[in-house]
Enzyme design. Sequence first.
Site, PDB file in Angstrom:
ATOM      1  N   ARG A   1      11.255  25.739   0.837  1.00 27.51           N
ATOM      2  CA  ARG A   1      10.905  27.032   0.127  1.00 27.51           C
ATOM      3  C   ARG A   1       9.402  27.650   0.477  1.00 27.51           C
ATOM      4  O   ARG A   1       9.396  28.676   0.382  1.00 27.51           O
ATOM      5  CB  ARG A   1      10.785  26.383  -1.401  1.00 27.51           C
ATOM      6  CG  ARG A   1      11.993  26.331  -2.179  1.00 27.51           C
ATOM      7  CD  ARG A   1      11.913  25.950  -3.859  1.00 27.51           C
ATOM      8  NE  ARG A   1      11.602  24.679  -3.869  1.00 27.51           N
ATOM      9  CZ  ARG A   1      11.418  23.969  -4.850  1.00 27.51           C
ATOM     10  NH1 ARG A   1      11.530  24.719  -6.062  1.00 27.51           N
ATOM     11  NH2 ARG A   1      11.189  22.878  -5.028  1.00 27.51           N
ATOM     12  N   GLN A   2       8.620  26.850   1.376  1.00 28.30           N
ATOM     13  CA  GLN A   2       7.676  27.547   2.033  1.00 28.30           C
ATOM     14  C   GLN A   2       8.029  27.807   3.308  1.00 28.30           C
ATOM     15  O   GLN A   2       7.778  27.355   4.291  1.00 28.30           O
ATOM     16  CB  GLN A   2       6.520  26.335   2.028  1.00 28.30           C
ATOM     17  CG  GLN A   2       5.099  27.015   2.601  1.00 28.30           C
ATOM     18  CD  GLN A   2       4.473  28.120   1.622  1.00 28.30           C
ATOM     19  OE1 GLN A   2       4.873  28.152   0.417  1.00 28.30           O
ATOM     20  NE2 GLN A   2       3.626  28.774   1.998  1.00 28.30           N
TER      21      GLN A   2
ATOM     22  N   GLY B   1      13.299  22.812 -13.942  1.00 28.42           N
ATOM     23  CA  GLY B   1      14.169  23.227 -14.803  1.00 28.42           C
ATOM     24  C   GLY B   1      13.823  24.520 -15.678  1.00 28.42           C
ATOM     25  O   GLY B   1      14.818  24.910 -16.591  1.00 28.42           O
TER      26      GLY B   1
ATOM     27  N   LYS C   1      11.940  37.616 -11.519  1.00 32.93           N
ATOM     28  CA  LYS C   1      10.549  37.994 -10.763  1.00 32.93           C
ATOM     29  C   LYS C   1       9.934  37.007 -10.744  1.00 32.93           C
ATOM     30  O   LYS C   1       9.261  36.176 -11.776  1.00 32.93           O
ATOM     31  CB  LYS C   1      10.191  39.103 -11.539  1.00 32.93           C
ATOM     32  CG  LYS C   1       8.880  39.906 -11.028  1.00 32.93           C
ATOM     33  CD  LYS C   1       9.548  41.091 -10.521  1.00 32.93           C
ATOM     34  CE  LYS C   1       8.707  41.862  -9.503  1.00 32.93           C
ATOM     35  NZ  LYS C   1       9.407  42.632  -8.558  1.00 32.93           N
TER      36      LYS C   1
ATOM     37  N   ASP D   1      22.822  27.822  -9.294  1.00 36.15           N
ATOM     38  CA  ASP D   1      21.304  28.070  -8.462  1.00 36.15           C
ATOM     39  C   ASP D   1      21.381  26.920  -7.370  1.00 36.15           C
ATOM     40  O   ASP D   1      21.971  26.074  -7.480  1.00 36.15           O
ATOM     41  CB  ASP D   1      19.920  27.632  -9.550  1.00 36.15           C
ATOM     42  CG  ASP D   1      18.641  28.440  -8.952  1.00 36.15           C
ATOM     43  OD1 ASP D   1      19.049  28.875  -7.720  1.00 36.15           O
ATOM     44  OD2 ASP D   1      17.824  28.362  -9.742  1.00 36.15           O
TER      45      ASP D   1
ATOM     46  N   ASP E   1       0.909  -1.308  -0.011  1.00 34.29           N
ATOM     47  CA  ASP E   1       0.067   0.056   0.041  1.00 34.29           C
ATOM     48  C   ASP E   1       0.917   1.364   0.071  1.00 34.29           C
ATOM     49  O   ASP E   1       0.156   2.420  -0.055  1.00 34.29           O
ATOM     50  CB  ASP E   1      -1.060  -0.122   1.214  1.00 34.29           C
ATOM     51  CG  ASP E   1      -0.076  -0.109   2.537  1.00 34.29           C
ATOM     52  OD1 ASP E   1       1.178  -0.034   2.495  1.00 34.29           O
ATOM     53  OD2 ASP E   1      -0.926   0.158   3.490  1.00 34.29           O
TER      54      ASP E   1
HETATM   55  C1  R5P Z   1      14.103  29.158  -6.428  1.00 36.79           C
HETATM   56  O1  R5P Z   1      13.625  30.251  -5.538  1.00 36.79           O
HETATM   57  C2  R5P Z   1      15.175  28.246  -6.565  1.00 36.79           C
HETATM   58  O2  R5P Z   1      16.407  29.075  -6.226  1.00 36.79           O
HETATM   59  C3  R5P Z   1      15.115  27.675  -7.873  1.00 36.79           C
HETATM   60  O3  R5P Z   1      15.534  28.773  -8.849  1.00 36.79           O
HETATM   61  C4  R5P Z   1      13.800  27.067  -8.449  1.00 36.79           C
HETATM   62  O4  R5P Z   1      13.600  26.387  -7.292  1.00 36.79           O
HETATM   63  C5  R5P Z   1      13.836  25.993  -9.571  1.00 36.79           C
HETATM   64  O5  R5P Z   1      12.753  25.917  -9.808  1.00 36.79           O
HETATM   65  P1  R5P Z   1      12.612  25.493 -11.480  1.00 36.79           P
HETATM   66  O6  R5P Z   1      13.822  24.549 -11.833  1.00 36.79           O
HETATM   67  O7  R5P Z   1      11.206  24.657 -11.279  1.00 36.79           O
HETATM   68  O8  R5P Z   1      12.354  26.617 -12.266  1.00 36.79           O
END
Ligand code: R5P
Length: 292
Positions: A94-95, A224, A192, A218, A34
């Site tokens: 991130r939250q 991506g 942004k 990053d 499950d």
């Molecule tokens: C955002 O604040 C992080 O630094 C990354 O830029 C972000 O998580 C990348 O997300 P994705 O690959 O979905 O654009």
Amino acid sequence: MKVILGPASRELGKRIAEDLNAEIIPVFFKTFPDGESYLRFDVESLQNEDVVIVQTTSPPQDQRLIQLLLMADNAMDMKARNMIAVVPYFAYSRQDKRFLSGEVFSIKTIVKLLEYCGINRIITVNAHNPKVLKAFKIPIEDLSAIPLLAEYFKVKSLVENPVSLSLGKKALSVVKEADSILKGGFDYICTKRDVITGSVRLEDKELPVKNRDVIIFDDIISSGGTMAKAVKYVKEQSARKVYAACVHPLLIGDAKKRILKNGAEEIIGTDSIPSSISKVSIAPLLSEALTK
Ligand code: R5P
């Protein structure tokens, strides 16, 4: 010190244990039909032991977080004295606040749960917002893997006198770190984010990239989308070779393909999350922090 190898970070955990010359506690793991996780430590007791649990919480993050909580609580039941969670990719970080009223404050809830299950200290890597992590009761250390990534480019001679670029002004400190090794100069790509949809757009900004090699750093590559847009943007400004570097290669769906299609030479990531681009190991960074 004993190192418990979480199912999501077995290889990384082994490397850390080797570096520390510490005993490994193997974890038998299976998934019930499950979808529930079953874990068993191959040890009778952890009485008075200092224990390190290594478990990244990349997707499926809910499952991996539950596994981490189960392991922590189990180690506490087995009388471990001190428990450190090494969580290279920290899900839900991130939250890190309520962006809109009524929203959940995810990272706060996760830290509360870890603390409740006996974790005394958390070590993570390039957390999305390190400042937020300082606000919790238990110590959370945020390490940076950026110097290791920069060192990789230097040692492999992939680039010549490269410009290091961050995604967003807030992340400039990241490329400053990289540039202290690469020494080709640094700047940021103007981003942004739409707080409702979460999508990122790039704002016009002239970058010092003409005929130069470029590395875009990053913390996370998830879908991506952000990195793919950034690579294209830098290419349009006549950069020579463009590399994408990230600490946490989540690489959801066709993330890798999207970035390469937009002109990146290669994408380099760490083993914070095991992946096809995890060329740089963060084990030395974590081992060093654990010896402190
Ligand atoms: C955002 O604040 C992080 O630094 C990354 O830029 C972000 O998580 C990348 O997300 P994705 O690959 O979905 O654009």
